[in-house]
Design a protein around this motif. Structure first.
Motif, mmCIF file in Angstrom:
data_model
loop_
_atom_site.group_PDB
_atom_site.id
_atom_site.type_symbol
_atom_site.label_atom_id
_atom_site.label_comp_id
_atom_site.label_asym_id
_atom_site.label_seq_id
_atom_site.Cartn_x
_atom_site.Cartn_y
_atom_site.Cartn_z
ATOM 1 N N ALA A 294 0.847 -1.188 0.000
ATOM 2 C CA ALA A 294 0.000 0.000 0.000
ATOM 3 C C ALA A 294 0.877 1.230 0.000
ATOM 4 N N GLU A 295 0.302 2.350 -0.447
ATOM 5 C CA GLU A 295 1.024 3.598 -0.428
ATOM 6 C C GLU A 295 0.990 4.187 0.977
ATOM 7 N N ALA A 296 2.060 4.862 1.383
ATOM 8 C CA ALA A 296 2.103 5.519 2.688
ATOM 9 C C ALA A 296 2.980 6.752 2.567
ATOM 10 N N ASN A 297 2.417 7.917 2.848
ATOM 11 C CA ASN A 297 3.202 9.132 2.807
ATOM 12 C C ASN A 297 4.136 9.176 4.013
ATOM 13 N N ILE A 298 5.351 9.685 3.803
ATOM 14 C CA ILE A 298 6.337 9.786 4.864
ATOM 15 C C ILE A 298 6.480 11.243 5.264
ATOM 16 N N TYR A 299 6.423 11.511 6.567
ATOM 17 C CA TYR A 299 6.515 12.863 7.106
ATOM 18 C C TYR A 299 7.766 12.964 7.978
ATOM 19 N N ALA A 300 8.362 14.139 8.034
ATOM 20 C CA ALA A 300 9.587 14.310 8.801
ATOM 21 C C ALA A 300 9.674 15.704 9.393
ATOM 22 N N TYR A 301 10.433 15.805 10.472
ATOM 23 C CA TYR A 301 10.857 17.112 10.973
ATOM 24 C C TYR A 301 12.186 16.938 11.681
ATOM 25 N N THR A 302 12.962 18.013 11.785
ATOM 26 C CA THR A 302 14.249 17.995 12.461
ATOM 27 C C THR A 302 14.141 18.797 13.739
ATOM 28 N N ASP A 303 14.498 18.173 14.876
ATOM 29 C CA ASP A 303 14.349 18.869 16.151
ATOM 30 C C ASP A 303 15.547 19.779 16.410
ATOM 31 N N SER A 304 15.537 20.442 17.566
ATOM 32 C CA SER A 304 16.561 21.435 17.871
ATOM 33 C C SER A 304 17.950 20.835 18.033
ATOM 34 N N GLY B 206 19.037 18.542 15.960
ATOM 35 C CA GLY B 206 19.420 18.064 14.645
ATOM 36 C C GLY B 206 19.010 16.639 14.351
ATOM 37 N N VAL B 207 18.181 16.031 15.220
ATOM 38 C CA VAL B 207 17.713 14.668 15.018
ATOM 39 C C VAL B 207 16.514 14.677 14.079
ATOM 40 N N VAL B 208 16.558 13.826 13.052
ATOM 41 C CA VAL B 208 15.459 13.733 12.097
ATOM 42 C C VAL B 208 14.440 12.718 12.608
ATOM 43 N N HIS B 209 13.171 13.140 12.688
ATOM 44 C CA HIS B 209 12.089 12.257 13.116
ATOM 45 C C HIS B 209 11.226 11.924 11.904
ATOM 46 N N LEU B 210 10.924 10.629 11.705
ATOM 47 C CA LEU B 210 10.141 10.161 10.573
ATOM 48 C C LEU B 210 8.914 9.415 11.050
ATOM 49 N N THR B 211 7.820 9.549 10.332
ATOM 50 C CA THR B 211 6.612 8.792 10.655
ATOM 51 C C THR B 211 5.718 8.724 9.429
ATOM 52 N N ASN B 212 4.815 7.746 9.418
ATOM 53 C CA ASN B 212 3.771 7.723 8.394
ATOM 54 C C ASN B 212 2.417 8.088 8.995
ATOM 55 N N VAL B 213 2.413 8.412 10.288
ATOM 56 C CA VAL B 213 1.170 8.817 10.968
ATOM 57 C C VAL B 213 1.458 10.058 11.806
ATOM 58 N N PRO B 214 1.474 11.244 11.190
ATOM 59 C CA PRO B 214 1.838 12.461 11.928
ATOM 60 C C PRO B 214 0.880 12.806 13.051
ATOM 61 N N GLY B 215 -0.340 12.298 13.016
ATOM 62 C CA GLY B 215 -1.267 12.458 14.124
ATOM 63 C C GLY B 215 -1.582 13.895 14.480
ATOM 64 N N GLY B 216 -1.637 14.787 13.490
ATOM 65 C CA GLY B 216 -1.985 16.168 13.752
ATOM 66 C C GLY B 216 -0.829 17.012 14.264
ATOM 67 N N ARG C 108 4.498 19.874 13.281
ATOM 68 C CA ARG C 108 5.931 19.959 12.998
ATOM 69 C C ARG C 108 6.318 19.095 11.795
ATOM 70 N N TYR C 109 5.529 18.061 11.530
ATOM 71 C CA TYR C 109 5.849 17.157 10.432
ATOM 72 C C TYR C 109 5.473 17.756 9.080
ATOM 73 N N ARG C 110 6.315 17.522 8.092
ATOM 74 C CA ARG C 110 6.048 17.901 6.709
ATOM 75 C C ARG C 110 6.259 16.670 5.830
ATOM 76 N N MET C 111 5.391 16.481 4.840
ATOM 77 C CA MET C 111 5.531 15.324 3.966
ATOM 78 C C MET C 111 6.805 15.464 3.134
ATOM 79 N N VAL C 112 7.638 14.405 3.156
ATOM 80 C CA VAL C 112 8.895 14.427 2.406
ATOM 81 C C VAL C 112 8.943 13.365 1.328
ATOM 82 N N MET C 113 8.004 12.404 1.363
ATOM 83 C CA MET C 113 8.037 11.334 0.370
ATOM 84 C C MET C 113 6.678 10.670 0.281
ATOM 85 N N ARG C 114 6.226 10.441 -0.946
ATOM 86 C CA ARG C 114 5.047 9.627 -1.178
ATOM 87 C C ARG C 114 5.537 8.278 -1.669
#
Length: 221
Positions: free
Chosen positions: A18-28, A30-40, A43-49
């Motif tokens: 199945a398709e799943a969009n990938i969302y990410a943000y970088t914290d203060s 410099g750690v990159v956080h990734l998820t497919n369920v940003p849950g509202g 801070r997350y922005r879609m980076v990959m479909r």
């Protein structure tokens, strides 16, 4: 985060065929956080479909560097408890895809997805520690193999569903959909590792994908 590791992590977040969009943000820090369920979480922005793909393929390809890195720990634990390294690799492949930080919705933790009760029983101080997790998970596998007189299918079924469920099922694989899918998946990985001389890097992901595609469990963001 290295591009290869980033891609591997993105693949881990994909759902089964199945398709799943990938969302990410970088914290203060410099750690990159990734998820497919940003849950509202804004801070997350879609980076990959992501494209459609078999999840077993994604799991088998996930972070080959980590897979190779853990082999010394796996061989040591396997030797200590008299368990085949191929079996330990097979369980790790099915349980976490070599993601030491994996946490299931049911609270299972780490490479071998130990629940707190099992971790306590086998002296695991920190389930996120690869060494502790592999040692405890391998000790548990050795225990299950003894309980079920070396019957690999029953031991693997008990790893997923618990010894009591296997015994109540008349020493057969319990009639749970998850366990019925889990046992052949682990055994498919096991055969692949045996055929590659016990080397996890020799896994044929296409053969595993054809044998037993499945959903990957990921922790909530």
């Amino acid at each position: 985060m290295r591009p290869g590791l980033l891609l591997g992590t993105m693949l881990l977040l994909c759902g089964s065929t199945a398709e799943a969009n990938i969302y990410a943000y970088t914290d203060s820090s410099g750690v990159v956080h990734l998820t497919n369920v940003p849950g509202g979480n804004d801070r997350y922005r879609m980076v990959m479909r992501t494209p459609k793909m078999a999840v077993a393929m994604a799991r088998a390809d996930f972070n080959q560097v980590a897979r190779a890195h853990y082999q010394a720990l796996i061989r040591a634990a396997a030797s200590r408890y008299g368990v085949s390294p191929a079996l330990v690799n097979a369980v790790i492949s099915a349980e976490s895809g070599y993601n030491a930080g994996a946490v299931s919705p049911k609270g299972a933790v780490g490479l071998m997805q130990l629940i707190p009760a099992t971790a306590d029983r086998f002296g695991v101080a920190n389930s996120f520690s690869p060494a502790d997790n592999i040692n405890g998970g391998t000790a548990y596998l050795a225990h299950l193999l003894r309980v079920f007189s070396g019957d690999l299918k029953l031991a693997v079924a008990a790893y997923n569903a618990g010894s009591k469920a296997v015994i109540q099922a008349g020493y057969h694989i319990p009639p749970f959909a998850e366990t019925q899918a889990y046992v052949p998946r682990v055994l498919a990985y096991y055969r692949q590792y045996l055929n590659s001389g016990g080397k996890a890097g020799g896994l044929n992901p296409q053969a595993v994908a054809q044998a037993a595609p499945q959903l990957i469990q990921v922790s909530n963001p």
